[in-house]
Design a protein around this motif. Sequence first.
Motif, PDB file in Angstrom:
ATOM      1  N   UNK A  17      11.279  29.448 -22.553  1.00 18.82           N
ATOM      2  CA  UNK A  17      12.616  28.848 -22.549  1.00 18.82           C
ATOM      3  C   UNK A  17      12.994  28.380 -21.145  1.00 18.82           C
ATOM      4  N   UNK A  18      12.657  29.157 -20.128  1.00 19.38           N
ATOM      5  CA  UNK A  18      12.945  28.757 -18.743  1.00 19.38           C
ATOM      6  C   UNK A  18      12.173  27.498 -18.367  1.00 19.38           C
ATOM      7  N   UNK A  19      10.884  27.454 -18.718  1.00 23.68           N
ATOM      8  CA  UNK A  19      10.069  26.280 -18.402  1.00 23.68           C
ATOM      9  C   UNK A  19      10.619  25.029 -19.093  1.00 23.68           C
ATOM     10  N   UNK A  20      11.033  25.156 -20.348  1.00 22.24           N
ATOM     11  CA  UNK A  20      11.598  24.012 -21.063  1.00 22.24           C
ATOM     12  C   UNK A  20      12.942  23.603 -20.478  1.00 22.24           C
ATOM     13  N   UNK A  21      13.737  24.574 -20.056  1.00 22.20           N
ATOM     14  CA  UNK A  21      15.017  24.257 -19.419  1.00 22.20           C
ATOM     15  C   UNK A  21      14.799  23.467 -18.127  1.00 22.20           C
ATOM     16  N   UNK A  22      13.855  23.915 -17.304  1.00 19.77           N
ATOM     17  CA  UNK A  22      13.564  23.212 -16.052  1.00 19.77           C
ATOM     18  C   UNK A  22      13.068  21.800 -16.342  1.00 19.77           C
ATOM     19  N   UNK A  23      12.172  21.651 -17.307  1.00 18.69           N
ATOM     20  CA  UNK A  23      11.647  20.325 -17.649  1.00 18.69           C
ATOM     21  C   UNK A  23      12.758  19.395 -18.121  1.00 18.69           C
ATOM     22  N   UNK A  24      13.606  19.885 -19.016  1.00 19.08           N
ATOM     23  CA  UNK A  24      14.692  19.052 -19.539  1.00 19.08           C
ATOM     24  C   UNK A  24      15.706  18.703 -18.458  1.00 19.08           C
ATOM     25  N   UNK A  25      15.963  19.632 -17.551  1.00 18.67           N
ATOM     26  CA  UNK A  25      16.886  19.364 -16.445  1.00 18.67           C
ATOM     27  C   UNK A  25      16.320  18.292 -15.524  1.00 18.67           C
ATOM     28  N   UNK A  26      15.031  18.392 -15.195  1.00 21.15           N
ATOM     29  CA  UNK A  26      14.400  17.392 -14.333  1.00 21.15           C
ATOM     30  C   UNK A  26      14.362  16.031 -15.020  1.00 21.15           C
ATOM     31  N   UNK A  29      17.834  14.538 -14.865  1.00 12.63           N
ATOM     32  CA  UNK A  29      18.153  14.090 -13.505  1.00 12.63           C
ATOM     33  C   UNK A  29      17.399  12.800 -13.171  1.00 12.63           C
ATOM     34  N   UNK A  30      16.145  12.686 -13.608  1.00 13.05           N
ATOM     35  CA  UNK A  30      15.377  11.463 -13.360  1.00 13.05           C
ATOM     36  C   UNK A  30      16.002  10.281 -14.099  1.00 13.05           C
ATOM     37  N   UNK A  31      16.418  10.494 -15.330  1.00 11.83           N
ATOM     38  CA  UNK A  31      17.050   9.413 -16.100  1.00 11.83           C
ATOM     39  C   UNK A  31      18.379   9.002 -15.479  1.00 11.83           C
ATOM     40  N   UNK A  32      19.171   9.981 -15.044  1.00 10.89           N
ATOM     41  CA  UNK A  32      20.452   9.658 -14.400  1.00 10.89           C
ATOM     42  C   UNK A  32      20.223   8.935 -13.074  1.00 10.89           C
ATOM     43  N   UNK A  53      20.378  15.303  -5.844  1.00  8.91           N
ATOM     44  CA  UNK A  53      21.646  16.046  -5.903  1.00  8.91           C
ATOM     45  C   UNK A  53      21.765  16.816  -7.217  1.00  8.91           C
ATOM     46  N   UNK A  54      21.439  16.154  -8.317  1.00  6.21           N
ATOM     47  CA  UNK A  54      21.549  16.792  -9.630  1.00  6.21           C
ATOM     48  C   UNK A  54      20.566  17.950  -9.778  1.00  6.21           C
ATOM     49  N   UNK A  55      19.337  17.756  -9.306  1.00  3.80           N
ATOM     50  CA  UNK A  55      18.329  18.817  -9.398  1.00  3.80           C
ATOM     51  C   UNK A  55      18.725  20.001  -8.534  1.00  3.80           C
ATOM     52  N   UNK A  56      19.191  19.733  -7.324  1.00  3.26           N
ATOM     53  CA  UNK A  56      19.596  20.819  -6.422  1.00  3.26           C
ATOM     54  C   UNK A  56      20.752  21.618  -7.002  1.00  3.26           C
ATOM     55  N   UNK A  83      10.703   8.997 -10.722  1.00  2.00           N
ATOM     56  CA  UNK A  83       9.717  10.011 -11.073  1.00  2.00           C
ATOM     57  C   UNK A  83       9.974  11.274 -10.264  1.00  2.00           C
ATOM     58  N   UNK A  84       9.925  12.410 -10.941  1.00  2.00           N
ATOM     59  CA  UNK A  84      10.099  13.709 -10.295  1.00  2.00           C
ATOM     60  C   UNK A  84       8.837  14.519 -10.535  1.00  2.00           C
ATOM     61  N   UNK A  85       8.249  15.005  -9.448  1.00  2.00           N
ATOM     62  CA  UNK A  85       7.101  15.909  -9.528  1.00  2.00           C
ATOM     63  C   UNK A  85       7.547  17.251  -8.964  1.00  2.00           C
ATOM     64  N   UNK A  86       7.354  18.319  -9.749  1.00  2.00           N
ATOM     65  CA  UNK A  86       7.860  19.621  -9.336  1.00  2.00           C
ATOM     66  C   UNK A  86       6.929  20.726  -9.819  1.00  2.00           C
ATOM     67  N   UNK A  87       7.277  21.926  -9.426  1.00  2.00           N
ATOM     68  CA  UNK A  87       6.528  23.111  -9.816  1.00  2.00           C
ATOM     69  C   UNK A  87       6.770  23.427 -11.288  1.00  2.00           C
ATOM     70  N   UNK A  88       5.699  23.708 -12.014  1.00  2.00           N
ATOM     71  CA  UNK A  88       5.806  24.154 -13.392  1.00  2.00           C
ATOM     72  C   UNK A  88       5.987  25.666 -13.371  1.00  2.00           C
ATOM     73  N   UNK A  89       7.160  26.175 -13.783  1.00  2.00           N
ATOM     74  CA  UNK A  89       7.393  27.612 -13.704  1.00  2.00           C
ATOM     75  C   UNK A  89       6.517  28.389 -14.686  1.00  2.00           C
ATOM     76  N   UNK A  90       5.728  29.331 -14.139  1.00  2.00           N
ATOM     77  CA  UNK A  90       4.837  30.154 -14.954  1.00  2.00           C
ATOM     78  C   UNK A  90       5.317  31.601 -14.989  1.00  2.00           C
ATOM     79  N   UNK A  91       5.718  32.121 -13.816  1.00  2.00           N
ATOM     80  CA  UNK A  91       6.271  33.472 -13.715  1.00  2.00           C
ATOM     81  C   UNK A  91       7.612  33.345 -13.001  1.00  2.00           C
ATOM     82  N   UNK A  92       8.694  33.459 -13.749  1.00  2.00           N
ATOM     83  CA  UNK A  92      10.001  33.188 -13.164  1.00  2.00           C
ATOM     84  C   UNK A  92      10.050  31.715 -12.790  1.00  2.00           C
ATOM     85  N   UNK A  93      10.498  31.424 -11.566  1.00  2.00           N
ATOM     86  CA  UNK A  93      10.495  30.041 -11.086  1.00  2.00           C
ATOM     87  C   UNK A  93       9.261  29.732 -10.245  1.00  2.00           C
ATOM     88  N   UNK A  94       8.328  30.665 -10.152  1.00  2.00           N
ATOM     89  CA  UNK A  94       7.081  30.452  -9.415  1.00  2.00           C
ATOM     90  C   UNK A  94       6.037  29.902 -10.369  1.00  2.00           C
TER      91      UNK A  94
END
Length: 112
Positions: A17-26, A29-32, A53-56, A83-94
């Motif tokens: 759920x956290x990984x999907x939340x981060x993906x959807x948020x990014x 933000x990219x679309x906006x 700004x939105x991602x932060x 385009x946004x390239x970011x960390x894929x959260x595997x354990x928490x946000x790491x």
Amino acid sequence: MVGVLLTVLALAVVQLALALHVRNTLLDAAAEGARYAALAGSSGPAGVNRAKELISAAVSADYARDVSAGTTSIAGVPAVEVTVRATLPVVGLLGLERGLEVSGHAALEIVE
């Protein structure tokens, strides 16, 4: 033994759920950022700043380090792509560095 299994399963569901939340948020933000950059009188760097700004505000400034904008064409219509390239959260946000890449598109607004 069953309690350990259920705990691991529950933690896996929460991590998904956290990984999907981060993906959807990014992605949002990219679309906006693309919509902002596509406005008449705006530019690619303005869209990048808006996405950062939105991602932060929503996740973390660490996820807003690699944001880029460019122009593209979709079905013959000129558009802006952020385009946004970011960390894929595997354990928490790491997780995996640059393991997640999302793009947002918007048609360029032209005032004649």
